[in-house]
Design an enzyme around this catalytic site. Structure first.
Site, PDB file in Angstrom:
ATOM      1  N   ASP A 252       1.220  14.518  15.577  1.00 49.92           N
ATOM      2  CA  ASP A 252       1.530  14.390  14.145  1.00 49.92           C
ATOM      3  C   ASP A 252       0.239  14.307  13.334  1.00 49.92           C
ATOM      4  OD1 ASP A 252       3.214  14.335  11.990  1.00 49.92           O
ATOM      5  OD2 ASP A 252       3.521  12.163  12.047  1.00 49.92           O
TER       6      ASP A 252
ATOM      7  N   ALA B 270       7.075  -0.308   5.638  1.00 53.82           N
ATOM      8  CA  ALA B 270       6.088  -0.336   4.570  1.00 53.82           C
ATOM      9  C   ALA B 270       4.809  -0.964   5.094  1.00 53.82           C
ATOM     10  CB  ALA B 270       6.612  -1.107   3.369  1.00 53.82           C
ATOM     11  N   VAL B 271       3.698  -0.668   4.403  1.00 56.60           N
ATOM     12  CA  VAL B 271       2.380  -1.163   4.778  1.00 56.60           C
ATOM     13  C   VAL B 271       1.867  -2.042   3.649  1.00 56.60           C
ATOM     14  CG1 VAL B 271       0.040  -0.555   5.497  1.00 56.60           C
ATOM     15  CG2 VAL B 271       1.958   0.914   6.136  1.00 56.60           C
TER      16      VAL B 271
ATOM     17  N   LEU C 251       0.808  -1.213   0.000  1.00 58.34           N
ATOM     18  CA  LEU C 251       0.000   0.000   0.000  1.00 58.34           C
ATOM     19  C   LEU C 251       0.839   1.260   0.000  1.00 58.34           C
ATOM     20  CD1 LEU C 251      -2.728  -1.083   2.585  1.00 58.34           C
ATOM     21  CD2 LEU C 251      -2.819  -1.222   0.084  1.00 58.34           C
TER      22      LEU C 251
ATOM     23  N   GLN D  63       4.749   3.178   1.863  1.00 55.08           N
ATOM     24  CA  GLN D  63       5.859   3.054   2.793  1.00 55.08           C
ATOM     25  C   GLN D  63       6.202   4.409   3.367  1.00 55.08           C
ATOM     26  OE1 GLN D  63       9.325   1.839   0.204  1.00 55.08           O
ATOM     27  NE2 GLN D  63      10.264   3.528   1.318  1.00 55.08           N
ATOM     28  N   GLY D  64       6.877   4.358   4.509  1.00 57.74           N
ATOM     29  CA  GLY D  64       7.365   5.560   5.151  1.00 57.74           C
ATOM     30  C   GLY D  64       8.867   5.497   5.302  1.00 57.74           C
ATOM     31  N   GLY D  65       9.358   6.283   6.240  1.00 60.14           N
ATOM     32  CA  GLY D  65      10.797   6.332   6.419  1.00 60.14           C
ATOM     33  C   GLY D  65      11.373   5.116   7.116  1.00 60.14           C
ATOM     34  N   TYR D  66      10.538   4.333   7.793  1.00 60.72           N
ATOM     35  CA  TYR D  66      11.045   3.218   8.589  1.00 60.72           C
ATOM     36  C   TYR D  66      10.385   1.887   8.258  1.00 60.72           C
ATOM     37  CZ  TYR D  66      13.112   6.878  11.434  1.00 60.72           C
ATOM     38  OH  TYR D  66      13.838   7.965  11.861  1.00 60.72           O
TER      39      TYR D  66
END
Length: 926
Positions: free
Chosen positions: A771, A663-664, A656, A658-661
Site C-alpha cells: 500500500d 483516527a490519529v 491529526l 482519520q481513516g476508514g477504521y
C-alpha cells in the site's frame, strides 16, 4: 445360656401377639411342623427354647438389604456398644475389643434357626417408628397418633410387671423390642420416632418371591437407629464415645451412614435428616462465570452463584431482573461461550457440565438498538447487524422526523434516474480499501450522499478547555457512508451524533454542535470480549497460584482421608465407602471445576520455564525503539502499556486525521513532554487479525525510514491505541493539499531515496507493504521521511505470496495483485512508480476509471506514464519506465533502483524545508 436367649425371644413374640389380636405367627418346630402362636403356652422368663431360627436371607432380591444385613452382622458388636448405660462406661470406651463386646451381648438371640416365618395379613411393621404402616388410620403419623393410641388395647398389669422385670434383669446391650404405639407409650416413654416428619408409605415389597399377603421379614438384632434416645445416660455415652468416623464424615459434608432397620428397609420415599439435606443443598451450588455487557466495569466476566438444579430460563430471568431497567429485555437469553444458538430453556446448569473455562453470555440475537435520552417519546430504533451507514442515516431520518427541523432528505428525480441507470456490481468477497474514494470506485457506482452525517464519540480524554457551549467538542470519528456499521466497533453505551454535514478541510476537530445525541442500547459487538489487554505474566501468576492452592487442598484432603481410614477400619464397610467416594468425586467434577488436581509435573515445569524465558527475554534488535523517551515499569517486553491510567500518562492535543477504521491524534507524554501519535482503532471481529498483524510487523521494524512503534494500550473493550512516531508535517499528500502545490524533480528524488531505503529494509525482513502511496509517506518536523500504515502489509513465508482478495488501494495495485496472481516484493516497486506520478502531477494515473470492470483492464493496458513527459528530465522518465514494468520478473528490485542515476543524483531533505515550514504554519493557524 442359649436357652435363656430363646426364652427372651419367645417372650418378646408373646408380647407382640397379646397386643396385636390380628397378628398370628407360625413357628416351625424341629419336626418341621408349623405351630400357631395362639396354640403356644404362655412362657415366662424360665422357659427355654432352642428351635427358633433366624430367617433365610437368600430369598431376598434386594441387594441393598443384603449388603446392609452383612454390615449389621459384621458390626454387630459395635452397634450394641453404642446403646450401653452408665454401668458399662468402661466397655463403651473399649468398643473395639471383641472380647468385651461378646461379654456385653450375652442376651442377644443368636441361636435362632433360619426357617422362622411370620404372616402379617395386609400389614407392615416399621420398627424405627413403631408404626403399622398399612393401617387405614395412618398409625404413626403425627396427626393421628392420639387416635391410634386409643384404638389399641392396654396390656394387662401382669404383662407390665413381666416387662419391668425383664428390662431390669437384662443387660443394656439388648435392643428394645418392636412395640406397638400404645404399648410403647406405656413401657418406654423415652422411645420416640427417629424422624416424625418422615412420610409413611403404603408400598409393599415388590420381590417376586414375596407373596402379596405374607411378606418375608428378616430378623436381625433388634436395634434402633442411633437417633433414638433410650435414656439420658445412653445419650451422654453416645456423645462421649462417638466414633471418629462420623465426625470426619460430617467435616467432609458426606451423607451420614444410616443403619438398616431390624425388620425392613427404610422406605425409599423417606427423606434424609435435616443436616444431611442442608449439606447436600450447599454442595449443589455452582459458581458460574457470567458475561453481562450492560454492567461492564473492566472485567471480562462476573462470578455468580446458582443452584445446580436451576434451569437456564430461571437463570436468565434472574440475571435479567438484576440489570438496570433500561437494559432489561425479554430478548435476553443465555448463550454458552457466545455460540450462535441460545441454550435451551429446559436444561439445567448441571446438564451443561460446565468447566472453569466456560462463560455464560446474557445477550440477545445480533442487532443494533438506538435510543435518544433527551427524547424518550421517540422510543427505540432496531437495525440489522450488517446495515451500512448510508442506509442507517435514512432510517434515523425517518425515525427522528418529528424532532428534525425539516422533512427527511429525499433525492431529486435526476439523481434517482442516474442511480437507476448506473449498474451496481456485486462483490462476492470482502475487499479491503484504504480510502473512501477507493471504496466508491470498487463498489461500481457513486452513491447518493446524504446531507446528514454520523459521528462516533471516541473514548479519548479531553481537557476542560475544550468545553464549548452545552456539549463537549471532544473527539469524534466520522462514519463513512459506504462502510458497514460493524467496521466501527459500535458497542453498548457508545454515543453517536446525528447532524448535518459541514464542509471543512478534513483536518479540524469534528464537534457535536447542532447534533442529536444518540445512545447505543444494544450492540452485537459487545458480546465479543478480546484478550488483547491480558498480561502473560499475570496469567502465569494466576495459574501458579491456582496450582499451589490445589496442591494445598489436595494435601489437606489426603490428611483427612488418612485420618478417616485409621479411625474407620472397624466401622465402615467397603461397599459404603466406595459408593460415597464415587458420588463425591462426580460432584467435584461438576460443581468444583476450579479445584482440579494436576499431576503432570512436566506441565508445571513448562510454565516455569516459559516464565523465566519471558523475564530473561531481551528486546529484539528489529523492534523500533523510542530512543528519546524514558520508559518505566509500565511498558513490558511486548510493548504493552499498563500501570497508570491513560489520562494521567498522555495529554491529547489535537486530531491529526482519520481513516476508514480509526483516527490519529497528537499526544504528549507528560513525564518527558515527548510528542507521540496515537492511532485509535476500533476492534471488530473482522479487524482483529489485521490489527494484530500490523502491530506484529511494527515490532519487527527498526529503521529510520520506517515508522517506529512505541507500544499499544487497550483503553476499552473495542478500542485499541497504537503508539507511534509523531510526524508533525503529516503525509506527503496532506502537505501538497495544504500548500496547494506538487513536488519538483529534486524533491521527488529525495523522497524516492528515503522510500527505497525503507522498502529495502522491509523486503529484507520478508515484508511486503502492498500500500505504498503518498498518503502513507510521512514527514517529521526534522524532515525525516518514514513509511507508515502496515494495515495491509504481508510477511511472506515463501518467495511468493497469494492474494485471494483485493488488497490495498486499487489505483496503486500491481497488475499481478489485480489479477490475484502470485506476487512478491516487486509489487511495491509498481506502487512506487504510481506514487511518483502522484507526487509530480498531484493525482495517480487512471483516475477516470469508475468501476472494477475498467480497473481489471489495467494489466492489458500500456504502462502509465507522465501526462507531459517533456516537462521532466529523461532520467526521471526512464526511472518511471523502469518501475512500471508489467512483468514482475522483468521488474527491477530495490537494489537495482538504488543504483539508478536518478537516485544517485538525489540531494538531502533540505530541499523540502519550504514546504515543511508552510505546512507547519498552516496547521498551527487552524
Amino acid at each position: 445360656m442359649e436357652e435363656d436367649k430363646d426364652s427372651d425371644t419367645l417372650q418378646i413374640l408373646n408380647d407382640i401377639i397379646n397386643n396385636e389380636p390380628n397378628l398370628e405367627i407360625y413357628v416351625k418346630s424341629k419336626n418341621n411342623n408349623y405351630i400357631s402362636s395362639r396354640e403356644l403356652p404362655t412362657q415366662d422368663s424360665s422357659t427355654k427354647t432352642s428351635n427358633i431360627t433366624t430367617p433365610n436371607n437368600n430369598n431376598n432380591n434386594n441387594n441393598n438389604n443384603n449388603n446392609n444385613n452383612n454390615n449389621n452382622n459384621n458390626n454387630n458388636n459395635n452397634n450394641n456398644n453404642n446403646n450401653n448405660n452408665n454401668n458399662n462406661n468402661n466397655n463403651n470406651n473399649n468398643n473395639n475389643n471383641n472380647n468385651n463386646n461378646n461379654n456385653n451381648n450375652n442376651n442377644t438371640p443368636t441361636s435362632l434357626n433360619s426357617s422362622w416365618k411370620s404372616v402379617v395379613p395386609k400389614r407392615k411393621i416399621d420398627t424405627s417408628s413403631g408404626a403399622i404402616l398399612n393401617n387405614n388410620n395412618n398409625v404413626g403419623s403425627p396427626n393421628n397418633q392420639s387416635t391410634s393410641q386409643t384404638n389399641h388395647q392396654q396390656p394387662p398389669p401382669q404383662q407390665l410387671q413381666q416387662q419391668q422385670s425383664l428390662s431390669s434383669t437384662s443387660t443394656p446391650s439388648i435392643s428394645p423390642p418392636m412395640l406397638s404405639p400404645s404399648r410403647r407409650n406405656v413401657t418406654s416413654p423415652n422411645l420416640t420416632r427417629s424422624d416424625p416428619t418422615v412420610p409413611i408409605t403404603n408400598s409393599r415389597p415388590t420381590s417376586p418371591l414375596t407373596p402379596p399377603l405374607s411378606p418375608q421379614f428378616q430378623l436381625n438384632n433388634l436395634n434402633f437407629d442411633d437417633n433414638n434416645d433410650h435414656s439420658t445416660t445412653t445419650t451422654n455415652n453416645n456423645n462421649n464415645n462417638n466414633n471418629n468416623n462420623s465426625n470426619n464424615n460430617n467435616n467432609n459434608n458426606r451423607p451420614k451412614l444410616m443403619r438398616e432397620n431390624s425388620i425392613n428397609k427404610r422406605s425409599s420415599l423417606q427423606t434424609l435428616p435435616v443436616s444431611s439435606s442442608s449439606s447436600s443443598s450447599a454442595e449443589d451450588e455452582i459458581l458460574i462465570k457470567v458475561w453481562l455487557p450492560m454492567e461492564y466495569t473492566g472485567q471480562l466476566y462476573k462470578v455468580r452463584k446458582f443452584s445446580g438444579g436451576s434451569s437456564t430460563l430461571k437463570v436468565s430471568s434472574m440475571l435479567n431482573s438484576q440489570l438496570s431497567p433500561m437494559y432489561q429485555s425479554p430478548k435476553n437469553k443465555l448463550f454458552l461461550n457466545n455460540e450462535e444458538k441460545p441454550i435451551p430453556s429446559h436444561l439445567t446448569l448441571k446438564d451443561l457440565s460446565l468447566s472453569k473455562y466456560d462463560i455464560l453470555y446474557l445477550r440477545r440475537e445480533p442487532e443494533y438498538e438506538l435510543i435518544i435520552p433527551s427524547s424518550p417519546q421517540c422510543g427505540s430504533l432496531v437495525m440489522d447487524k450488517d446495515i451500512k451507514i448510508d442506509d442507517m442515516l435514512i432510517k434515523i431520518e425517518h425515525w427522528l422526523k418529528d424532532i428534525l427541523d425539516h422533512a427527511p432528505h429525499s433525492t431529486s428525480q435526476q439523481q434517482q434516474q442516474q442511480l437507476q441507470q448506473q449498474p451496481i456490481l456485486h462483490v462476492d468477497k470482502h475487499e479491503y480499501f484504504t480510502s473512501l474514494e477507493d471504496q466508491q470506485l470498487m463498489s461500481g457506482h457513486i452513491t447518493n450522499s446524504s446531507q446528514y452525517t454520523l459521528l462516533k464519540k471516541l473514548s479519548v480524554p479531553t481537557s476542560n478547555s475544550r468545553q464549548t457551549g452545552k456539549m463537549s467538542r471532544g473527539y469524534y470519528l466520522r462514519l463513512y457512508d459506504q462502510k458497514p456499521i460493524s467496521n466501527y466497533g459500535i458497542k453498548i453505551k457508545d454515543t453517536l451524533i446525528f447532524k448535518k454535514k459541514i464542509l471543512n478541510r478534513g483536518l479540524s476537530i469534528d464537534d457535536a454542535e447542532g447534533g442529536i445525541e444518540i445512545t447505543v442500547l444494544y450492540s452485537p459487538l459487545s458480546m465479543l470480549p478480546t484478550t488483547s489487554d491480558l498480561d502473560f505474566e499475570k496469567e502465569l501468576k494466576e495459574n501458579q497460584q491456582q496450582l499451589n492452592n490445589n496442591n494445598n487442598n489436595n494435601n489437606n484432603n489426603n490428611n483427612n482421608n488418612n485420618n478417616n481410614n485409621n479411625n474407620n477400619n472397624n466401622n465402615i464397610t467397603t461397599t459404603t465407602t466406595t459408593t460415597t467416594s464415587s458420588l463425591i468425586n462426580q460432584t467435584n467434577e461438576i460443581l468444583l471445576p476450579n479445584l482440579i488436581k494436576i499431576d503432570n509435573t512436566s506441565l508445571l515445569q513448562d510454565i516455569k520455564n516459559e516464565k523465566k524465558k519471558r523475564k530473561s527475554k531481551r528486546t529484539p534488535s528489529s523492534v523500533g525503539l523510542p530512543f528519546n523517551i524514558i520508559h518505566k515499569t509500565h511498558v513490558d517486553f511486548e510493548y504493552k502499556w499498563s500501570g497508570t491510567s491513560v489520562e494521567d500518562t498522555f495529554e491529547f492535543k489535537e486530531k491529526l486525521g482519520q481513516g476508514g477504521y480509526g483516527a490519529v491524534f497528537k499526544v504528549l507524554h507528560r513525564e518527558t513532554n515527548f510528542p507521540l501519535a496515537i492511532k485509535v482503532l476500533s476492534i471488530t471481529p473482522t479487524r482483529i487479525k489485521d490489527i494484530e498483524k500490523e502491530i506484529d510487523l511494527l515490532k519487527k521494524c527498526r529503521c529510520p525510514n520506517v515508522l517506529s512503534y512505541y507500544g499499544s494500550i487497550s483503553s476499552k473493550l473495542t478500542e485499541l491505541w497504537i503508539l507511534m512516531d509523531h510526524c508533525a508535517v503529516g503525509s506527503i499528500n496532506d502537505m501538497m493539499k495544504i500548500c496547494c502545490d506538487t513536488l519538483d524533480e529534486e524533491q521527488i528524488a529525495v523522497v524516492t531515496l528515503n522510500v527505497l531505503n525503507g522498502l529495502g529494509y522491509l523486503h529484507s525482513k520478508g515484508i511486503v507493504h502492498l500500500d505504498v502511496k503518498a498518503a502513507n509517506i510521512l514527514l517529521t518536523e526534522d524532515k525525516q521521511i518514514k513509511i507508515a500504515d502496515f494495515g495491509v502489509s504481508q510477511q511472506l513465508q515463501t518467495e511468493y505470496g497469494q492474494a485471494n482478495v483485493y488488497i490495498g488501494s486499487p489505483l496503486y495495485m500491481a497488475p499481478e495483485v489485480i489479477l490475484k496472481a502470485p506476487y512478491n516484493s516487486k509489487a511495491d516497486i509498481w506502487s512506487l512508480g504510481i506514487t511518483l506520478i502522484e507526487l509530480a502531477e498531484g493525482r495517480p494515473p487512471n483516475r477516470g476509471l469508475r468501476s472494477m470492470n475498467q480497473l481489471v483492464e489495467i494489466p492489458n493496458m500500456p504502462p502509465p506514464k507522465l501526462s507531459n513527459p517533456k516537462d521532466w528530465s529523461p532520467c526521471f522518465n526512464n526511472f518511471l519506465a523502469t518501475c512500471l514494468v508489467k512483468d514482475p520478473v522483468q521488474r527491477p528490485s530495490v537494489i537495482d533502483l538504488l543504483s539508478h542515476d536518478f537516485i544517485k543524483n538525489a540531494k538531502t531533505t533540505e530541499v523540502l524545508s519550504n514546504l515543511v515550514k508552510q505546512t507547519l504554519s498552516s496547521r498551527q493557524s487552524i
